[in-house]
Design an enzyme around this catalytic site. Sequence first.
Site, PDB file in Angstrom:
ATOM      1  N   CYS A   1     -65.564  82.005 -10.282  1.00 49.68           N
ATOM      2  CA  CYS A   1     -66.851  81.775 -10.930  1.00 49.68           C
ATOM      3  C   CYS A   1     -67.835  81.014 -10.025  1.00 49.68           C
ATOM      4  CB  CYS A   1     -66.631  81.083 -12.276  1.00 49.68           C
ATOM      5  SG  CYS A   1     -68.000  81.448 -13.397  1.00 49.68           S
TER       6      CYS A   1
ATOM      7  N   HIS B   1     -61.943  83.254 -15.070  1.00 52.60           N
ATOM      8  CA  HIS B   1     -61.386  81.919 -14.847  1.00 52.60           C
ATOM      9  C   HIS B   1     -60.834  81.345 -16.120  1.00 52.60           C
ATOM     10  CE1 HIS B   1     -65.330  79.458 -15.557  1.00 52.60           C
ATOM     11  NE2 HIS B   1     -65.312  80.517 -16.292  1.00 52.60           N
TER      12      HIS B   1
ATOM     13  N   ARG C   1     -76.386  84.529 -20.901  1.00 50.66           N
ATOM     14  CA  ARG C   1     -75.193  84.338 -20.073  1.00 50.66           C
ATOM     15  C   ARG C   1     -74.224  85.471 -20.359  1.00 50.66           C
ATOM     16  NH1 ARG C   1     -74.818  79.607 -17.645  1.00 50.66           N
ATOM     17  NH2 ARG C   1     -72.555  79.759 -17.397  1.00 50.66           N
TER      18      ARG C   1
HETATM   19  N1  GLN Z   1     -72.894  77.880 -12.893  1.00 50.13           N
HETATM   20  C1  GLN Z   1     -72.572  79.257 -12.662  1.00 50.13           C
HETATM   21  C2  GLN Z   1     -73.249  80.224 -13.611  1.00 50.13           C
HETATM   22  O1  GLN Z   1     -73.533  79.905 -14.740  1.00 50.13           O
HETATM   23  C3  GLN Z   1     -71.072  79.428 -12.719  1.00 50.13           C
HETATM   24  C4  GLN Z   1     -70.489  79.048 -14.037  1.00 50.13           C
HETATM   25  C5  GLN Z   1     -69.014  78.949 -14.050  1.00 50.13           C
HETATM   26  O2  GLN Z   1     -68.381  78.593 -13.053  1.00 50.13           O
HETATM   27  N2  GLN Z   1     -68.478  79.217 -15.206  1.00 50.13           N
HETATM   28  O3  GLN Z   1     -73.508  81.336 -13.227  1.00 50.13           O
END
Ligand code: GLN
Length: 246
Positions: free
Chosen positions: A96, A199, A130
Site C-alpha cells: 500500500c 495489506h 477511496r
Molecule cells: N496513504 C495512501 C493512500 O491513501 C496509502 C494508504 C494505505 O497504506 N492504506 O493512497
Amino acid sequence: MADVLRVCALYPDLMNIYADRGNLQLLRKRCEWRGLGFELSGVGLDDPLDPDAHDLFYVGGGQDRDQALCAEDMATNKRDALHKAADDGKVIFAVCGGYQLLGHSYDLDGTKLPGVGLVDLETVREEGPRLIGNVAIEVTLDDTPQVLAGFENHGGRTRLGADTRPLGRVLKGHGNDGRSGFEGARGGARGTVVGTYLHGPLLPKNAWFADWLTATALHRTVSELGVLDDRLEDAAHAAARRAAGI
Ligand code: GLN
C-alpha cells in the site's frame, strides 16, 4: 540453504497501518517451524540502510501524513541502498503506502512526494472515493496462476509504466486504479521488487505467497523450504476468497 532469513523493516513505527507487521510475524513463525533462523531489524528516519545485511526489505502501509515523513527520507537516505539491494536480487516487498513509494512519485493534492524509483510507476491522489474493499487477484510468479486474497484501502491511483509488469490481474476489487485491471507491480533486475495494495495483514491469508518471498530471499525454491501443516492458513485463505466473492 542459508539458514537465517534476515528481514529489515523500513519505518516500522510510521508505516504500519492495519497491523501490517502481522506479515513479519507470519514470516518469523514459518521460519521457526522449519528450523530456519529469523532476524528482524528496523530502520527509521535518518538511519543508515545496509543493502548487504538483509535478505528481505519490507515497507508497510501508511497514512498520507506518515508517508510524507518517510518519502523524503527514503528517496534521499535509503535510495542508493535499495537500488543496490534490488540489483543484487534481494527481495523488496512493499504494501500500500510503501508500494506507492517504490515508484517515481505520489502526487498528493498537488504536493509531489518523491519515490525511490525502483519500479516505473507513479501514483496520483485523484478526485473520487477511496478504493476500499476485499480484493482477489490472480498472480503467476513461477508457472502456476494462484490467487492472492486480501483487503485494500487507498486513495492513490497507481499507473504502471508501459514496460512494468503488474503483480497480478484483478479478479474482484479495485486494484491499482480501479480501471486498468492490474494490481501491484514487479520490478528490479530479477523481478524481486514486489508491491501490492493488499495489506492488513496479507501474508497470514496467503501463506503460499509468504513462502515464495522467503524462498526467493534465500535463493531457494518453495519446495526446498519443505511442507508445513497449513490447515489454518488454508482456512484463512478460503475465508479471504469468500469475502472477496470468488
Ligand atoms: N496513504 C495512501 C493512500 O491513501 C496509502 C494508504 C494505505 O497504506 N492504506 O493512497
